[in-house]
Motif scaffolding. Structure first.
Motif, PDB file in Angstrom:
ATOM      1  N   PRO A 284      37.778  66.512  86.407  1.00 34.55           N
ATOM      2  CA  PRO A 284      38.380  65.718  87.482  1.00 34.55           C
ATOM      3  C   PRO A 284      39.681  65.028  87.090  1.00 34.55           C
ATOM      4  N   VAL A 285      40.202  65.296  85.867  1.00 30.77           N
ATOM      5  CA  VAL A 285      41.452  64.664  85.448  1.00 30.77           C
ATOM      6  C   VAL A 285      42.579  65.018  86.421  1.00 30.77           C
TER       7      VAL A 285
ATOM      8  N   LEU B 186      46.895  67.379  77.552  1.00 35.37           N
ATOM      9  CA  LEU B 186      47.038  66.109  78.250  1.00 35.37           C
ATOM     10  C   LEU B 186      46.702  64.922  77.341  1.00 35.37           C
ATOM     11  N   ALA B 187      45.672  65.069  76.527  1.00 33.93           N
ATOM     12  CA  ALA B 187      45.305  63.992  75.603  1.00 33.93           C
ATOM     13  C   ALA B 187      46.420  63.743  74.590  1.00 33.93           C
ATOM     14  N   ARG B 188      46.982  64.820  74.056  1.00 28.14           N
ATOM     15  CA  ARG B 188      48.072  64.686  73.077  1.00 28.14           C
ATOM     16  C   ARG B 188      49.312  64.083  73.738  1.00 28.14           C
ATOM     17  N   ARG B 189      49.600  64.530  74.958  1.00 22.56           N
ATOM     18  CA  ARG B 189      50.770  63.998  75.649  1.00 22.56           C
ATOM     19  C   ARG B 189      50.603  62.512  75.938  1.00 22.56           C
TER      20      ARG B 189
ATOM     21  N   LEU C 298      51.994  56.802  74.522  1.00 23.62           N
ATOM     22  CA  LEU C 298      51.564  55.490  74.017  1.00 23.62           C
ATOM     23  C   LEU C 298      52.264  55.140  72.712  1.00 23.62           C
ATOM     24  N   ASN C 299      52.424  56.115  71.828  1.00 21.25           N
ATOM     25  CA  ASN C 299      53.131  55.868  70.569  1.00 21.25           C
ATOM     26  C   ASN C 299      54.583  55.482  70.827  1.00 21.25           C
ATOM     27  N   LEU C 300      55.211  56.173  71.781  1.00 24.17           N
ATOM     28  CA  LEU C 300      56.608  55.876  72.103  1.00 24.17           C
ATOM     29  C   LEU C 300      56.742  54.475  72.689  1.00 24.17           C
ATOM     30  N   LEU C 301      55.786  54.093  73.523  1.00 23.22           N
ATOM     31  CA  LEU C 301      55.864  52.797  74.199  1.00 23.22           C
ATOM     32  C   LEU C 301      55.449  51.634  73.301  1.00 23.22           C
ATOM     33  N   GLU C 302      55.015  51.926  72.086  1.00 28.28           N
ATOM     34  CA  GLU C 302      54.777  50.850  71.122  1.00 28.28           C
ATOM     35  C   GLU C 302      56.092  50.211  70.692  1.00 28.28           C
ATOM     36  N   GLN C 303      57.179  50.962  70.864  1.00 26.86           N
ATOM     37  CA  GLN C 303      58.508  50.454  70.561  1.00 26.86           C
ATOM     38  C   GLN C 303      59.121  49.847  71.827  1.00 26.86           C
ATOM     39  N   ASP C 304      60.126  49.030  71.625  1.00 24.22           N
ATOM     40  CA  ASP C 304      60.844  48.453  72.756  1.00 24.22           C
ATOM     41  C   ASP C 304      61.955  49.435  73.142  1.00 24.22           C
ATOM     42  N   ILE C 305      61.630  50.342  74.065  1.00 24.63           N
ATOM     43  CA  ILE C 305      62.554  51.428  74.372  1.00 24.63           C
ATOM     44  C   ILE C 305      63.395  51.167  75.628  1.00 24.63           C
ATOM     45  N   ILE C 306      63.230  50.002  76.249  1.00 25.34           N
ATOM     46  CA  ILE C 306      63.873  49.760  77.532  1.00 25.34           C
ATOM     47  C   ILE C 306      65.396  49.880  77.466  1.00 25.34           C
ATOM     48  N   SER C 307      65.999  49.594  76.325  1.00 27.44           N
ATOM     49  CA  SER C 307      67.458  49.698  76.213  1.00 27.44           C
ATOM     50  C   SER C 307      67.881  50.895  75.363  1.00 27.44           C
ATOM     51  N   ASP C 308      66.916  51.733  74.997  1.00 21.60           N
ATOM     52  CA  ASP C 308      67.209  52.932  74.198  1.00 21.60           C
ATOM     53  C   ASP C 308      67.184  54.144  75.123  1.00 21.60           C
ATOM     54  N   ILE C 309      68.369  54.586  75.541  1.00 18.08           N
ATOM     55  CA  ILE C 309      68.460  55.648  76.543  1.00 18.08           C
ATOM     56  C   ILE C 309      67.810  56.938  76.057  1.00 18.08           C
TER      57      ILE C 309
ATOM     58  N   GLN D 129      49.701  51.977  81.093  1.00 18.57           N
ATOM     59  CA  GLN D 129      48.328  51.976  81.595  1.00 18.57           C
ATOM     60  C   GLN D 129      47.931  53.374  82.057  1.00 18.57           C
ATOM     61  N   PHE D 130      48.854  54.065  82.694  1.00 16.86           N
ATOM     62  CA  PHE D 130      48.595  55.448  83.113  1.00 16.86           C
ATOM     63  C   PHE D 130      48.246  56.319  81.907  1.00 16.86           C
ATOM     64  N   ALA D 131      49.015  56.181  80.826  1.00 11.02           N
ATOM     65  CA  ALA D 131      48.766  56.988  79.623  1.00 11.02           C
ATOM     66  C   ALA D 131      47.433  56.644  78.989  1.00 11.02           C
ATOM     67  N   LEU D 132      47.085  55.369  78.983  1.00 10.34           N
ATOM     68  CA  LEU D 132      45.778  54.957  78.443  1.00 10.34           C
ATOM     69  C   LEU D 132      44.642  55.602  79.242  1.00 10.34           C
ATOM     70  N   ASP D 133      44.745  55.554  80.557  1.00 14.25           N
ATOM     71  CA  ASP D 133      43.709  56.132  81.409  1.00 14.25           C
ATOM     72  C   ASP D 133      43.643  57.651  81.257  1.00 14.25           C
ATOM     73  N   LEU D 134      44.814  58.277  81.166  1.00 13.83           N
ATOM     74  CA  LEU D 134      44.850  59.732  81.011  1.00 13.83           C
ATOM     75  C   LEU D 134      44.231  60.157  79.686  1.00 13.83           C
ATOM     76  N   LYS D 135      44.547  59.435  78.640  1.00 19.11           N
ATOM     77  CA  LYS D 135      43.980  59.756  77.328  1.00 19.11           C
ATOM     78  C   LYS D 135      42.461  59.586  77.340  1.00 19.11           C
ATOM     79  N   GLU D 136      42.002  58.492  77.929  1.00 25.52           N
ATOM     80  CA  GLU D 136      40.555  58.228  77.977  1.00 25.52           C
ATOM     81  C   GLU D 136      39.824  59.321  78.750  1.00 25.52           C
ATOM     82  N   GLN D 137      40.365  59.704  79.901  1.00 29.82           N
ATOM     83  CA  GLN D 137      39.694  60.718  80.715  1.00 29.82           C
ATOM     84  C   GLN D 137      39.733  62.090  80.042  1.00 29.82           C
ATOM     85  N   SER D 138      40.872  62.421  79.434  1.00 36.74           N
ATOM     86  CA  SER D 138      40.998  63.730  78.790  1.00 36.74           C
ATOM     87  C   SER D 138      40.059  63.842  77.597  1.00 36.74           C
TER      88      SER D 138
END
Length: 284
Positions: A189-190, A144-147, A152-163, A263-272
């Motif tokens: 509790p994750v 879960l931490a790696r995922r 987060l790494n993927l979302l550092e890019q502007d992927i909204i128009s990259d299918i 934000q979900f990924a940040l929280d998941l990484k922190e908890q994991s």
């Protein structure tokens, strides 16, 4: 918990497909592809524990089945989507083009049946040398931490128009859902945190899936100019335009949701990571 029963459940359903004489309907191939995706998530999860001796990838013969089922699925969905667009927008029906799609669908179905007939049944040993090994809490938390980090790494890019990048994000989200069904007490509790976000994750990955499918329909039309009969060109252009408008609307809706996924990924990484550090401290 041993992972063997989870592995056997996936293989039972895949082997049931191999032994079936039923024609591969859209529902059947959807379930087959879903089982393979579950299996891929299992293999990745097992890779975090060396004592499983897990494969890194699914066997080539299963990959072929998955690929052929995907082609059959695309033709079936494209035909259904085209008919829906025609009906909802009162457009001329491209009968000849639909007949060509039906022929392609029939060929894909025959090829999948041939692959199914020639594919031997699978057993747990095809995927892990020691499937009876106990699944550790560490492996689940690490997965879960790696995922979360990958998202987060993927979302550092502007992927909204990259299918394709959006499709990759969808696969990551689905793998989290798949592993959530495997790791229960191992990720408390994750797990409670994931359960509260489960509906949202499913909603986002479903929207991306719909966007990806529509994108494939548009590409399919663009790749077949020589097979389009002149009387149907205007109708198919209108259908393509409708699909492109649908894609634009879906992309616009996804923008704010990607911020929430971040934000979900940040929280998941922190908890994991917190759980990993806690487990490490207890073991020392």
């Amino acid at each position: 918990m041993t992972i063997k029963n989870k592995l056997e459940k996936r293989l039972f359903n895949i082997n049931a497909f191999l032994e079936s004489n039923k024609n591969p309907s859209l529902k059947i191939i959807h379930l087959l592809r879903l089982e393979v995706k579950h299996l891929e998530a299992l293999l990745e999860l097992m890779s975090f524990q060396e004592n499983f001796g897990a494969r890194f990838e699914i066997p080539e013969r299963l990959e072929k089945l998955f690929h052929e089922a995907g082609k059959l699925r695309k033709f079936g969905l494209e035909m259904g989507a085209m008919r829906t667009i025609v009906h909802n927008n009162n457009l001329a029906k491209p009968t000849l083009f639909l007949k060509q799609l039906q022929l392609s669908k029939n060929k894909a179905s025959l090829k999948l049946i041939k692959e199914r007939r020639e594919c031997p049944a699978f057993k747990p040993g095809d995927f892990a040398k020691h499937p009876d090994a106990e699944l550790s809490s560490y492996a689940c938390q690490e997965f879960l931490a790696r995922r979360a980090s990958s998202i987060l790494n993927l979302l550092e890019q502007d992927i909204i128009s990259d299918i394709q990048s959006l499709h990759l994000l969808r696969k990551m989200l689905k793998s989290i859902l798949f592993v959530l069904s495997i790791c229960k007490k191992e990720v408390e509790p994750v797990r409670l945190f994931l359960r509260t976000h489960e509906r949202f994750i499913k909603s986002v990955e479903s929207e991306i899936g719909s966007l990806h499918d529509t994108h494939l329909f548009v590409i399919s039309l663009e790749k077949k100019p020589d097979t389009i009969h002149a009387p149907e060109q205007d109708a198919l252009k209108k259908i393509k335009r409708q699909w492109q408008n649908e894609m634009m609307n879906k992309i616009e809706d996804l923008g704010p949701q990607l911020d929430a996924i971040r934000q979900f990924a940040l929280d998941l990484k922190e908890q994991s990571i917190y759980e990993l550090n806690s487990a490490s401290a207890l073991s020392n």
